[in-house]
Design an enzyme around this catalytic site. Structure first.
Site, PDB file in Angstrom:
ATOM      1  CE  LYS A 159      -1.537   1.637   4.018  1.00 51.96           C
ATOM      2  NZ  LYS A 159      -1.266   2.939   4.358  1.00 51.96           N
ATOM      3  CG  ASN A 160       2.224   2.657   3.503  1.00 51.48           C
ATOM      4  OD1 ASN A 160       1.158   2.976   3.117  1.00 51.48           O
ATOM      5  ND2 ASN A 160       2.713   2.385   4.697  1.00 51.48           N
ATOM      6  NE  ARG A 197      -1.672  12.218   7.944  1.00 46.94           N
ATOM      7  CZ  ARG A 197      -1.872  13.707   8.498  1.00 46.94           C
ATOM      8  NH1 ARG A 197      -2.878  13.983   8.765  1.00 46.94           N
ATOM      9  NH2 ARG A 197      -0.784  14.291   8.454  1.00 46.94           N
ATOM     10  CB  CYS A 254      -3.786  11.458  12.007  1.00 45.53           C
ATOM     11  SG  CYS A 254      -3.544   9.681  11.711  1.00 45.53           S
ATOM     12  NE  ARG A 314       0.790  10.695   9.813  1.00 43.79           N
ATOM     13  CZ  ARG A 314       0.103   9.546   9.161  1.00 43.79           C
ATOM     14  NH1 ARG A 314      -0.781   9.005   9.405  1.00 43.79           N
ATOM     15  NH2 ARG A 314       0.912   9.113   8.389  1.00 43.79           N
ATOM     16  CG  ASP A 330       3.476   1.844   9.458  1.00 43.49           C
ATOM     17  OD1 ASP A 330       3.852   2.107   8.370  1.00 43.49           O
ATOM     18  OD2 ASP A 330       3.103   2.919  10.431  1.00 43.49           O
ATOM     19  NE  ARG A 357      -7.338   4.446   5.403  1.00 47.55           N
ATOM     20  CZ  ARG A 357      -6.857   5.699   6.057  1.00 47.55           C
ATOM     21  NH1 ARG A 357      -7.242   6.143   7.338  1.00 47.55           N
ATOM     22  NH2 ARG A 357      -6.082   6.388   5.434  1.00 47.55           N
TER      23      ARG A 357
HETATM   24  C1  EPZ Z   1       4.464   7.154   6.243  1.00 45.41           C
HETATM   25  O1  EPZ Z   1       3.509   8.044   6.825  1.00 45.41           O
HETATM   26  C2  EPZ Z   1       3.333   5.758   6.179  1.00 45.41           C
HETATM   27  N1  EPZ Z   1       2.355   6.237   5.470  1.00 45.41           N
HETATM   28  C3  EPZ Z   1       3.100   5.427   7.538  1.00 45.41           C
HETATM   29  O2  EPZ Z   1       2.331   4.355   7.515  1.00 45.41           O
HETATM   30  C4  EPZ Z   1       4.220   5.428   8.430  1.00 45.41           C
HETATM   31  O3  EPZ Z   1       3.693   5.179   9.834  1.00 45.41           O
HETATM   32  C5  EPZ Z   1       5.139   6.555   8.450  1.00 45.41           C
HETATM   33  O4  EPZ Z   1       5.701   6.917   7.164  1.00 45.41           O
HETATM   34  C6  EPZ Z   1       6.662   6.207   9.257  1.00 45.41           C
HETATM   35  O5  EPZ Z   1       7.045   5.190   8.857  1.00 45.41           O
HETATM   36  C7  EPZ Z   1       2.440   5.825   3.971  1.00 45.41           C
HETATM   37  O6  EPZ Z   1       3.321   5.679   3.530  1.00 45.41           O
HETATM   38  C8  EPZ Z   1       1.248   6.303   3.313  1.00 45.41           C
HETATM   39  P1  EPZ Z   1       6.332  10.461   8.116  1.00 45.41           P
HETATM   40  P2  EPZ Z   1       4.203   9.705   6.602  1.00 45.41           P
HETATM   41  O7  EPZ Z   1       6.323  11.718   7.509  1.00 45.41           O
HETATM   42  O8  EPZ Z   1       5.220   9.790   5.467  1.00 45.41           O
HETATM   43  C9  EPZ Z   1       6.856  13.998  11.599  1.00 45.41           C
HETATM   44  C10 EPZ Z   1       0.282   3.162   7.895  1.00 45.41           C
HETATM   45  O9  EPZ Z   1      -0.127   2.519   8.667  1.00 45.41           O
HETATM   46  N2  EPZ Z   1       6.683  15.096  10.501  1.00 45.41           N
HETATM   47  O10 EPZ Z   1       7.584   9.668   7.880  1.00 45.41           O
HETATM   48  O11 EPZ Z   1       3.229  10.587   6.892  1.00 45.41           O
HETATM   49  C11 EPZ Z   1       5.821  13.135  11.792  1.00 45.41           C
HETATM   50  O12 EPZ Z   1       4.835  13.905  12.504  1.00 45.41           O
HETATM   51  C12 EPZ Z   1       0.853   4.466   7.938  1.00 45.41           C
HETATM   52  O13 EPZ Z   1       0.209   2.306   6.760  1.00 45.41           O
HETATM   53  C13 EPZ Z   1       6.953  16.155  10.785  1.00 45.41           C
HETATM   54  O14 EPZ Z   1       7.222  16.699  11.867  1.00 45.41           O
HETATM   55  O15 EPZ Z   1       4.974   9.863   8.027  1.00 45.41           O
HETATM   56  C14 EPZ Z   1       6.289  11.926  12.514  1.00 45.41           C
HETATM   57  O16 EPZ Z   1       6.337  12.072  13.655  1.00 45.41           O
HETATM   58  C15 EPZ Z   1       0.435   5.211   9.092  1.00 45.41           C
HETATM   59  N3  EPZ Z   1       6.775  17.158   9.863  1.00 45.41           N
HETATM   60  C16 EPZ Z   1       7.555  11.812  11.672  1.00 45.41           C
HETATM   61  O17 EPZ Z   1       8.110  12.948  11.053  1.00 45.41           O
HETATM   62  C17 EPZ Z   1       6.688  16.630   8.343  1.00 45.41           C
HETATM   63  O18 EPZ Z   1       6.431  17.622   7.481  1.00 45.41           O
HETATM   64  C18 EPZ Z   1       7.518  10.831  10.518  1.00 45.41           C
HETATM   65  O19 EPZ Z   1       6.436  10.976   9.765  1.00 45.41           O
HETATM   66  C19 EPZ Z   1       6.396  15.209   8.137  1.00 45.41           C
HETATM   67  C20 EPZ Z   1       6.640  14.533   9.326  1.00 45.41           C
END
Ligand code: EPZ
Length: 422
Positions: A22-23, A93, A117, A122, A309, A401
């Site tokens: 999915k991701n 998202r 969320c 996020r 995850d 999902r």
């Molecule tokens: C991806 O989300 C995945 N989603 C998430 O999987 C996964 O949990 C996450 O990466 C971490 O591995 C998809 O790929 C669709 P991040 P993403 O930006 O990219 C902070 C699932 O269950 N951050 O890597 O949105 C953020 O808050 C989902 O399949 C900022 O501070 O996650 C978090 O604490 C859930 N500012 C950390 O970084 C930003 O601009 C990592 O988030 C962006 C992120």
């Protein structure tokens, strides 16, 4: 508002084939915006998030169709409405990752800010910071990110590190924008997740010039144009990890096919350390447990560390360990909606800040529980497989999902899951 009725305890045994990721699929679907014409994506799973992403692309002007053999075809010849609507982005998202490709293709975009969320805060500040570095002018208006590039995108050195390390979709957004930017971009502190590697490989197949793939430093030589491509997405390592835990929590034995252990070293290492065997086999592995679960500690980290995850699923497993385990959530510090629900099933979990102490119990006891997000709901299903009695999991739309018809994959190997449609 479907729900699951899960009979337990059961012992799983048999073979399960892992679906496409999915991701990896979601950002790769967005990447098709970059090249005018018809792209064909293979092994994209049938999930509600994929369907929603297809709708999002459809609103931009793309034609998204699924052929009988399962291939997903996205025709992006026309992009006449570069707007990511709130109604759709609020449901998924990952919709945010159309922003970079739209800017690169159309020079302008309006994408709804993703809302709240269940797994915690996020923000997308790093996405916006990276795109601004490439020359985008961005402001917020009525809940929308309004972006344009009056002078086009220009390659630049961009640091993408944040308070929790790298950002996966943030890296995807900036990487996709950089492929059509003028000159060279260096993305420092880029995410190294296998899904980002897959995206970069797909972009290179479309004619991009990306090196350093799989490392925290991605180097992109901008090109004038990209072409549509045919691409097969990687297997879903989080789905594979979830099924591995299913074998372990039921003291069963599962043969997983279409599963890449190379993408899951931290997970496999943890399983082996707690008494679960994971043996490589042709195009996959055999996962089995026949002794007690040993307690252990987990700290979630960006790849190649232990994936956030799979945190909830391992918490369900550790709740039956012989001793105390400690789980520290370093990516989404509030990602613990499953704790109270597992405690309703007689687990013994104590949360302190972003740490959970898991005191192992002899057995879990069935109860009605509430799913709150994708991975938390997977953990409740796994707990239900091991618990005494009938567990009722409400709101399984969360699980749909990210897992395609999970009951139809688990029942043939010994689970007793009945879906009840409300
Ligand atoms: C991806 O989300 C995945 N989603 C998430 O999987 C996964 O949990 C996450 O990466 C971490 O591995 C998809 O790929 C669709 P991040 P993403 O930006 O990219 C902070 C699932 O269950 N951050 O890597 O949105 C953020 O808050 C989902 O399949 C900022 O501070 O996650 C978090 O604490 C859930 N500012 C950390 O970084 C930003 O601009 C990592 O988030 C962006 C992120």
């Amino acid at each position: 508002m479907d729900m699951f009725h899960i009979e337990g305890p059961v012992r799983l045994s048999g073979a399960v084939r892992i679906n496409g990721s999915k991701n990896a699929s979601l950002p790769i679907m967005a990447a098709t915006i970059l090249a005018a014409g018809k792209s064909t994506l293979k092994a994209v799973p049938n999930l509600s998030d994929i369907f929603v992403c297809g709708r999002l692309l459809g609103r931009l002007g793309c034609k998204v169709t699924r052929s009988r053999n399962g291939d997903l075809s996205i025709d992006s010849t026309v992009i006449d409405n570069p707007v990511g609507e709130y109604e759709i982005v609020r449901m998924m998202r990952a919709g945010i990752c159309i922003l970079g490709p739209l800017l690169a293709r159309c020079g302008r975009a309006e994408v709804s800010m993703p809302g709240g969320c269940a797994i915690g805060d996020r923000p997308v500040d790093i996405h916006l910071r990276g795109l601004r570095e490439l020359g985008a002018q961005i402001h917020l208006k009525n809940g929308y990110i309004v972006a344009q590039t009056p002078h086009g995108l220009k390659g630049k050195d961009v640091f993408m590190g944040g308070p929790f390390g790298s950002t996966v979709l943030g890296t995807a957004n900036v990487l996709m924008a950089a492929t059509l930017a003028k000159g060279k971009t260096i993305i420092e502190s880029a995410a190294c997740e296998p899904e980002i590697v897959d995206l970069a490989n797909c972009l290179n197949k479309m004619g991009a010039k990306i090196t350093g793939i799989g490392s925290p430093r991605l180097i992109v030589e901008g090109v004038k144009q990209l072409q549509p491509a045919e691409f097969e997405v990687i297997p879903d390592r989080i789905e594979a990890g979830t099924f591995m835990v299913a074998a372990a929590i039921t003291e069963g034995e599962l043969r997983l096919t279409n599963c890449r252990l190379d993408d899951m070293m931290a997970v496999v290492d943890k399983l082996r350390n707690i008494g679960v065997t994971v043996d490589a086999a042709n195009n996959g592995c055999v996962v089995a447990r026949s002794g007690p679960i040993k307690p252990s500690d987990i700290t979630t980290q960006p790849y190649p560390g232990f994936p956030t995850d799979l945190q909830a699923q391992f918490m369900a497993l550790f709740s039956l360990a012989e001793g105390n385990s400690v789980i520290i959530e370093k990516i989404f510090p509030d990602r613990f909606m499953h704790v109270a629900e597992l405690n309703r099933m007689a687990a013994n979990l104590r949360k302190e800040g972003s740490t959970v102490i898991v005191a192992g119990v002899k057995k879990l006891i069935a109860a009605p529980v509430m799913a709150s997000d994708l991975r938390a709901s997977a953990a409740l299903v796994l707990a239900g497989l091991a618990a005494d009695g009938t567990t009722v999991v409400n709101r399984v739309y969360h699980i749909d999902r990210g897992y395609e018809k999970i009951e139809e994959r688990l029942n043939p190997v010994g689970a007793k899951i009945r879906r009840e449609s409300a």
